[in-house]
Enzyme design. Structure first.
Site, PDB file in Angstrom:
ATOM      1  CG  HIS A 116      -2.149  -0.832   1.023  1.00  0.00           C
ATOM      2  ND1 HIS A 116      -3.370  -0.532   1.560  1.00  0.00           N
ATOM      3  CD2 HIS A 116      -2.334  -1.948   0.295  1.00  0.00           C
ATOM      4  CE1 HIS A 116      -4.263  -1.444   1.202  1.00  0.00           C
ATOM      5  NE2 HIS A 116      -3.646  -2.313   0.436  1.00  0.00           N
ATOM      6  CE  LYS A 120       3.637   3.162  13.453  1.00  0.00           C
ATOM      7  NZ  LYS A 120       3.632   2.670  12.073  1.00  0.00           N
ATOM      8  CE1 TYR A 123      -5.421   4.606   8.209  1.00  0.00           C
ATOM      9  CE2 TYR A 123      -6.169   4.608  10.490  1.00  0.00           C
ATOM     10  CZ  TYR A 123      -5.339   4.118   9.506  1.00  0.00           C
ATOM     11  OH  TYR A 123      -4.426   3.137   9.811  1.00  0.00           O
ATOM     12  CE1 TYR A 162      -1.306   4.156   9.216  1.00  0.00           C
ATOM     13  CE2 TYR A 162      -0.270   3.217   7.275  1.00  0.00           C
ATOM     14  CZ  TYR A 162      -1.320   3.261   8.175  1.00  0.00           C
ATOM     15  OH  TYR A 162      -2.384   2.392   8.034  1.00  0.00           O
ATOM     16  N   PRO A 196      -5.160   0.828  18.259  1.00  0.00           N
ATOM     17  CG  PRO A 196      -7.026  -0.379  17.567  1.00  0.00           C
ATOM     18  CD  PRO A 196      -6.440   0.298  18.747  1.00  0.00           C
TER      19      PRO A 196
HETATM   20  C1  LIG Z   1      -8.738  -7.120  19.256  1.00  0.00           C
HETATM   21  C2  LIG Z   1      -7.368  -6.654  18.842  1.00  0.00           C
HETATM   22  C3  LIG Z   1      -7.198  -5.976  17.626  1.00  0.00           C
HETATM   23  C4  LIG Z   1      -5.936  -5.551  17.235  1.00  0.00           C
HETATM   24  N1  LIG Z   1      -5.787  -4.871  16.057  1.00  0.00           N
HETATM   25  C5  LIG Z   1      -4.561  -4.453  15.689  1.00  0.00           C
HETATM   26  C6  LIG Z   1      -4.366  -3.748  14.479  1.00  0.00           C
HETATM   27  O1  LIG Z   1      -5.287  -3.490  13.732  1.00  0.00           O
HETATM   28  N2  LIG Z   1      -3.097  -3.349  14.170  1.00  0.00           N
HETATM   29  C7  LIG Z   1      -2.017  -3.635  14.984  1.00  0.00           C
HETATM   30  O2  LIG Z   1      -0.881  -3.304  14.657  1.00  0.00           O
HETATM   31  N3  LIG Z   1      -2.195  -4.283  16.128  1.00  0.00           N
HETATM   32  C8  LIG Z   1      -3.425  -4.701  16.494  1.00  0.00           C
HETATM   33  N4  LIG Z   1      -3.584  -5.359  17.643  1.00  0.00           N
HETATM   34  C9  LIG Z   1      -2.393  -5.597  18.443  1.00  0.00           C
HETATM   35  C10 LIG Z   1      -1.627  -6.807  17.945  1.00  0.00           C
HETATM   36  O3  LIG Z   1      -2.518  -7.839  17.632  1.00  0.00           O
HETATM   37  C11 LIG Z   1      -0.658  -7.196  19.051  1.00  0.00           C
HETATM   38  O4  LIG Z   1       0.202  -6.087  19.243  1.00  0.00           O
HETATM   39  C12 LIG Z   1       0.135  -8.436  18.771  1.00  0.00           C
HETATM   40  O5  LIG Z   1      -0.693  -9.564  18.798  1.00  0.00           O
HETATM   41  C13 LIG Z   1       1.243  -8.601  19.811  1.00  0.00           C
HETATM   42  O6  LIG Z   1       1.810  -9.855  19.691  1.00  0.00           O
HETATM   43  P1  LIG Z   1       2.377 -10.586  20.977  1.00  0.00           P
HETATM   44  O7  LIG Z   1       2.923 -11.871  20.463  1.00  0.00           O
HETATM   45  O8  LIG Z   1       3.285  -9.684  21.706  1.00  0.00           O
HETATM   46  O9  LIG Z   1       1.135 -10.826  21.924  1.00  0.00           O
HETATM   47  P2  LIG Z   1      -0.132 -11.759  21.700  1.00  0.00           P
HETATM   48  O10 LIG Z   1      -0.518 -11.796  20.278  1.00  0.00           O
HETATM   49  O11 LIG Z   1      -1.134 -11.317  22.701  1.00  0.00           O
HETATM   50  O12 LIG Z   1       0.381 -13.200  22.079  1.00  0.00           O
HETATM   51  C14 LIG Z   1       0.624 -13.587  23.415  1.00  0.00           C
HETATM   52  C15 LIG Z   1       0.475 -15.076  23.533  1.00  0.00           C
HETATM   53  O13 LIG Z   1       0.790 -15.461  24.861  1.00  0.00           O
HETATM   54  C16 LIG Z   1      -0.170 -16.415  25.303  1.00  0.00           C
HETATM   55  N5  LIG Z   1      -0.256 -16.351  26.762  1.00  0.00           N
HETATM   56  C17 LIG Z   1      -0.876 -15.447  27.521  1.00  0.00           C
HETATM   57  N6  LIG Z   1      -0.738 -15.724  28.813  1.00  0.00           N
HETATM   58  C18 LIG Z   1      -0.017 -16.860  28.878  1.00  0.00           C
HETATM   59  C19 LIG Z   1       0.447 -17.654  29.946  1.00  0.00           C
HETATM   60  N7  LIG Z   1       0.155 -17.341  31.216  1.00  0.00           N
HETATM   61  N8  LIG Z   1       1.167 -18.757  29.665  1.00  0.00           N
HETATM   62  C20 LIG Z   1       1.458 -19.088  28.379  1.00  0.00           C
HETATM   63  N9  LIG Z   1       1.025 -18.358  27.320  1.00  0.00           N
HETATM   64  C21 LIG Z   1       0.309 -17.258  27.574  1.00  0.00           C
HETATM   65  C22 LIG Z   1      -1.452 -15.982  24.614  1.00  0.00           C
HETATM   66  O14 LIG Z   1      -2.398 -17.046  24.536  1.00  0.00           O
HETATM   67  C23 LIG Z   1      -0.942 -15.553  23.262  1.00  0.00           C
HETATM   68  O15 LIG Z   1      -0.929 -16.604  22.325  1.00  0.00           O
HETATM   69  C24 LIG Z   1      -4.824  -5.799  18.065  1.00  0.00           C
HETATM   70  C25 LIG Z   1      -4.985  -6.472  19.274  1.00  0.00           C
HETATM   71  C26 LIG Z   1      -6.241  -6.894  19.673  1.00  0.00           C
HETATM   72  C27 LIG Z   1      -6.397  -7.606  20.998  1.00  0.00           C
END
Ligand SMILES: Cc1cc2nc3c(=O)[nH]c(=O)nc-3n(C[C@H](O)[C@H](O)[C@H](O)COP(=O)(O)OP(=O)(O)OC[C@H]3O[C@@H](n4cnc5c(N)ncnc54)[C@H](O)[C@@H]3O)c2cc1C
Length: 390
Positions: free
Chosen positions: A72, A297, A201, A385, A293
């Protein structure tokens, strides 16, 4: 079980770190609380910065991304009925973003971990961290009702906002910074053609809206809503009607409605926990920080944390140097705070705040006018961005 790095959480942060470490010969084990299917079923981010794309290629999970990801080169900001294009490519000297769903990133990483024979333990219950200041750290958990333990040099807390890792840092050493926004996003995923080739947006008197996508046949739409609204009251028809009312006439006319294959309400929050290291524990991704969101980021920040942490751990094992590990928290937080600032700014610029005074609204209108009318302001927006350098 003995390993070099125990990774808590098999989201994008944990799987990417695991993959990058194994490719460099650093032994690691991932412990995930949920099943693989559950992790894959979560619909989340969809916009990747070039830095995240490069890191996924480095992790050798870029083949499908290169084929199916959509480059994009810009997006629109709509104010009232007027559309203003933010020419990312032109304003940043050729940079753009890639639209590719977090679900696909996670699937590619899971497949790669399986292909390399990586150890990912799903359904690991009651994960707990011990001896973080000792000669070796320990992570205990239960699987199928049996107790198990991983002894390791380091623990990577990649377990998201609700995980256990951050809580292993003593309260008097941990500082939390937080802002909770007085609204949420109601999101719908549908197998319909996106309303536009690029993201839109929308700042509207009825509230913010975003037209996004996962592919040219799968759309992702969001509208600003009350954070405590009842999802049951949002029928598909009501959602499409409300979205149409917020879009400029040409986009509203082109909007293709269809059954929602996923519908959810997400609260909006800014959050940072400092420091991101405590003894043998390193936090990465949502375990350490959350952004609203609006600036796309969250996933990208997870990727940049993993960039710094993987390099630091690899330098420790391959070059016997600890300077990168020692600097990890400070290095990661410098980039985190810039993304926090940008996400807060975009949220503030584009949403209707229920408690805004008449003065606040006039300032917001002036800022929208400035951003859409000034090349310097659009350049700053575009630079952030597409993603600041690692
Ligand atoms: C509803 C929603 C919409 C989003 N939309 C966007 C978007 O449009 N754009 C964007 O950039 N970001 C978005 N985000 C943010 C983005 O999805 C996250 O920043 C990203 O998933 C971060 O990755 P992570 O691996 O750090 O955490 P997570 O994806 O949260 O992964 C953490 C993992 O740890 C596991 N876990 C948790 N607790 C435990 C435990 N006690 N023991 C073992 N495992 C555990 C969980 O099950 C999960 O699989 C969104 C987030 C949400 C919740």
């Amino acid at each position: 079980m003995r390993t070099q790095v125990a990774i808590i959480g098999a989201g994008p942060s944990g799987l990417l770190l695991s993959q990058l470490l194994q490719l460099q010969g650093v032994d690691n084990v991932v412990l995930e609380r949920r099943t693989g299917e559950y992790v894959l079923g979560r619909i989340r981010a969809g916009v990747l910065e070039q830095g995240a794309v490069d890191l996924l290629h480095e992790a050798r999970v870029g083949a499908r991304l290169a084929r199916e990801g959509l480059a994009h080169e810009g997006f629109d900001i709509c104010v009232g009925d007027r559309r203003h294009r933010i020419d990312l490519k032109g304003l940043t000297g050729g940079k753009c973003v890639t639209v590719y769903g977090q679900t696909e990133v996670t699937k590619d990483l899971m497949d790669a971990r399986a292909a390399l024979g990586g150890t990912v333990v799903y359904e690991a219950q009651d994960v707990a961290l011990h001896d973080l200041g000792g000669k070796a750290a320990r992570v205990t958990y239960r699987r199928d009702g049996k107790a198990a333990e991983v002894v390791c040099d380091y623990v990577a807390g990649c377990d998201g906002f609700h995980g256990v890792s951050r809580g292993a840092i003593p309260k008097d050493l941990l500082r939390n910074y937080e802002r909770v926004y007085p609204f949420g996003w109601l999101g719908v995923l549908s197998d319909t053609r996106p309303v536009s080739d690029e993201l839109i947006y929308v700042h509207h008197e009825r509230g913010f809206a975003l037209c996004s996508m996962r592919s040219m046949t799968r759309s992702r739409y969001y509208i600003q809503c009350e954070f405590d609204e009842d999802l049951e009251e949002w029928t598909d028809d009501r959602f499409w009607d409300e979205l149409r009312r917020r879009l400029p006439p040409d986009a509203a006319a082109a909007l293709q409605a269809g059954p929602a294959i996923e519908k959810s309400i997400a609260p909006l929050r800014s959050f940072v926990a400092e420091p991101m290291r405590y003894q043998r524990l390193f936090l990465a991704g949502d375990a350490a920080h959350i952004v609203p969101p609006t600036g796309a980021k969250g996933l990208n920040l997870a990727a940049s944390d993993i960039y710094y942490l993987s390099r630091a751990l690899i330098a420790h094992y391959k070059e016997n140097r600890d300077d990168l590990l020692d600097a990890y928290s400070q290095t990661a937080l410098r980039r985190v705070w810039k993304a926090e600032r940008f996400s807060w700014w975009m949220t503030t610029l584009l949403h209707r705040f229920p408690d805004a005074s008449a003065f606040d609204r006039r300032v917001q209108e002036a800022e929208l006018d400035y951003v859409t009318g000034s090349v310097a302001a659009r350049t700053a927006l575009a630079e952030n961005y597409v993603g600041l350098p690692y």
